[in-house]
Write a protein that holds these residues in place. Structure first.
Motif, short mmCIF file in Angstrom:
data_model
loop_
_atom_site.label_atom_id
_atom_site.label_comp_id
_atom_site.label_asym_id
_atom_site.label_seq_id
_atom_site.Cartn_x
_atom_site.Cartn_y
_atom_site.Cartn_z
N VAL A 29 0.73 -1.02 -0.28
CA VAL A 29 -0.19 -0.08 0.55
C VAL A 29 1.16 1.94 0.21
O VAL A 29 2.18 1.30 0.96
N ALA A 30 0.66 1.96 -1.17
CA ALA A 30 1.21 2.99 -0.88
C ALA A 30 0.12 4.19 -0.52
O ALA A 30 -0.13 4.85 -1.15
N ASN A 31 0.50 4.94 0.15
CA ASN A 31 0.10 6.32 1.25
C ASN A 31 0.36 7.43 0.68
O ASN A 31 2.16 7.75 0.53
N ILE A 32 -0.14 8.02 -0.28
CA ILE A 32 0.04 9.34 0.06
C ILE A 32 -0.17 10.86 0.51
O ILE A 32 -0.82 11.04 0.99
N LEU A 33 1.05 11.19 0.77
CA LEU A 33 1.75 12.60 1.85
C LEU A 33 1.88 13.95 1.16
O LEU A 33 2.42 13.46 0.71
N ASP A 34 1.36 15.01 1.86
CA ASP A 34 1.27 16.48 1.26
C ASP A 34 2.20 16.37 2.49
O ASP A 34 1.89 16.89 4.17
N ASP A 35 3.23 16.92 1.93
CA ASP A 35 4.29 17.82 3.42
C ASP A 35 4.61 19.24 2.36
O ASP A 35 4.38 19.47 1.91
N PRO A 36 5.38 20.80 3.36
CA PRO A 36 5.29 22.16 3.14
C PRO A 36 6.94 20.73 1.82
O PRO A 36 7.00 21.70 0.89
N LYS A 37 7.44 19.98 1.85
CA LYS A 37 7.91 19.50 1.31
C LYS A 37 8.15 19.07 0.08
O LYS A 37 8.34 18.94 -1.25
#
Length: 306
Positions: A29-37
């Motif tokens: 499972v590839a969980n897509i995460l967004d952060d400032p970078k």
């Protein structure tokens, strides 16, 4: 190892099935995460060889997962939102969701994620179609060379079974079977001279269409007029090609569409119905065709009425 299947788990996680379709190797499972970078991915690896049975839309982050257990296969409900949750899971008989099925080989769940049907093997080696739920299942028929029914799915409520039948029909038709009687009650879809390949289901488990081959190309027939209109316009934009809708958002306003033919490898297009615009998302063999720009424009024009 080949990637054999991709499934969305919500809109921020992608389930990747690794290994040949009949020889699974891993589920990631590839969980897509967004952060400032920027965007990043966290992977979760299920520590057992097995296959995805169903994404549980009503339970975010959970799936039904079938893996080898003893002399058969066991189905468990997994929380795959983190590696910690998967590693802590208890893969024992106490947590099985297929209790009551002996030597299961394939499983079918209803829209609520309950196992309602399975293909299993009895003690003599016969393949049986089993139906029921909540730990109690009964055989509906023996699936041998004399059987004229090939199970393919369930209605969203699990009350009806869909499959293919051929006897005295001239081709394989999509039919409906009543599990109360074990008899085919009606023909859902038939195309004279063409074998039906498989039923098509919505994300909520509703039967929405069927696929078949014509002149060597894969086509789809949709039962709902809105889906049928969309599909006809897609086909008109790609004359002589096979068009398949791979994915749609819940609003059914954004799509991934596969386009291919006997003289053209499959390409994947992203179509935004609100913007009336299509764009090429992936080419399987770009060196074989350099006409993508004109095709994309024709698709956009054909879909502009949506």
């Amino acid at each position: 190892k080949p990637v054999s299947r991709l499934d969305w788990l919500g809109d921020r996680s992608l389930i990747i099935s690794v290994g040949a379709a009949n020889e699974p190797d891993a589920l990631i499972v590839a969980n897509i995460l967004d952060d400032p970078k920027g965007r990043r991915y966290e992977t979760v690896v299920v520590p057992r060889v097995g296959v995805l049975v169903k994404v549980l839309d009503r339970e975010p982050g959970h799936i039904l997962f079938a893996s080898r257990s003893g002399d058969g296969v066991a189905v468990h409900k997994l929380d795959v939102r983190s590696q910690k949750a998967v590693d802590a899971f208890d893969f024992t008989s106490a947590t099985r969701h297929d209790r009551g099925i002996y030597r299961g080989q394939a499983y079918f769940a209803d829209g609520a994620g309950r196992i309602r049907m399975a293909i299993a093997e009895d003690k003599t080696g016969k393949r049986l179609l089993m139906y029921g739920g909540d730990g109690s299942y009964r055989p509906l028929m023996v699936l041998d060379e004399t059987a004229d029914f090939e199970p393919a799915g369930l209605s969203a409520d699990g009350a009806l079974i869909y499959g293919r039948a051929e006897h005295d029909r001239g081709q394989r038709d999509l039919v409906e079977l009543d599990p109360a009687t074990g008899q085919v009650t009606r023909t859902v879809f038939s195309k004279p001279g063409h074998d039906i390949l498989a039923p098509l289901f919505s994300a909520t488990g509703e039967l929405i269409g069927a696929t078949y081959f014509e002149n060597g190309l894969l086509f789809s027939h949709y039962f709902r007029e809105t889906d049928a209109v969309l599909y006809r316009r897609l086909n008109n934009a790609f004359p002589g090609k096979a068009v398949s809708i791979l994915q749609a958002t819940p609003s059914r306003r954004k799509y991934l569409v596969a386009v291919g033919g006997s003289d053209k490898p499959i390409d994947i297009y992203f179509f935004d119905a609100d913007a009336s615009r299509a764009s090429l998302a992936s080419e399987t063999a770009p060196w074989l065709d350099c006409t993508q720009t004109s095709v994309s424009v024709s698709l956009s024009r054909a879909m502009s009425a949506l």
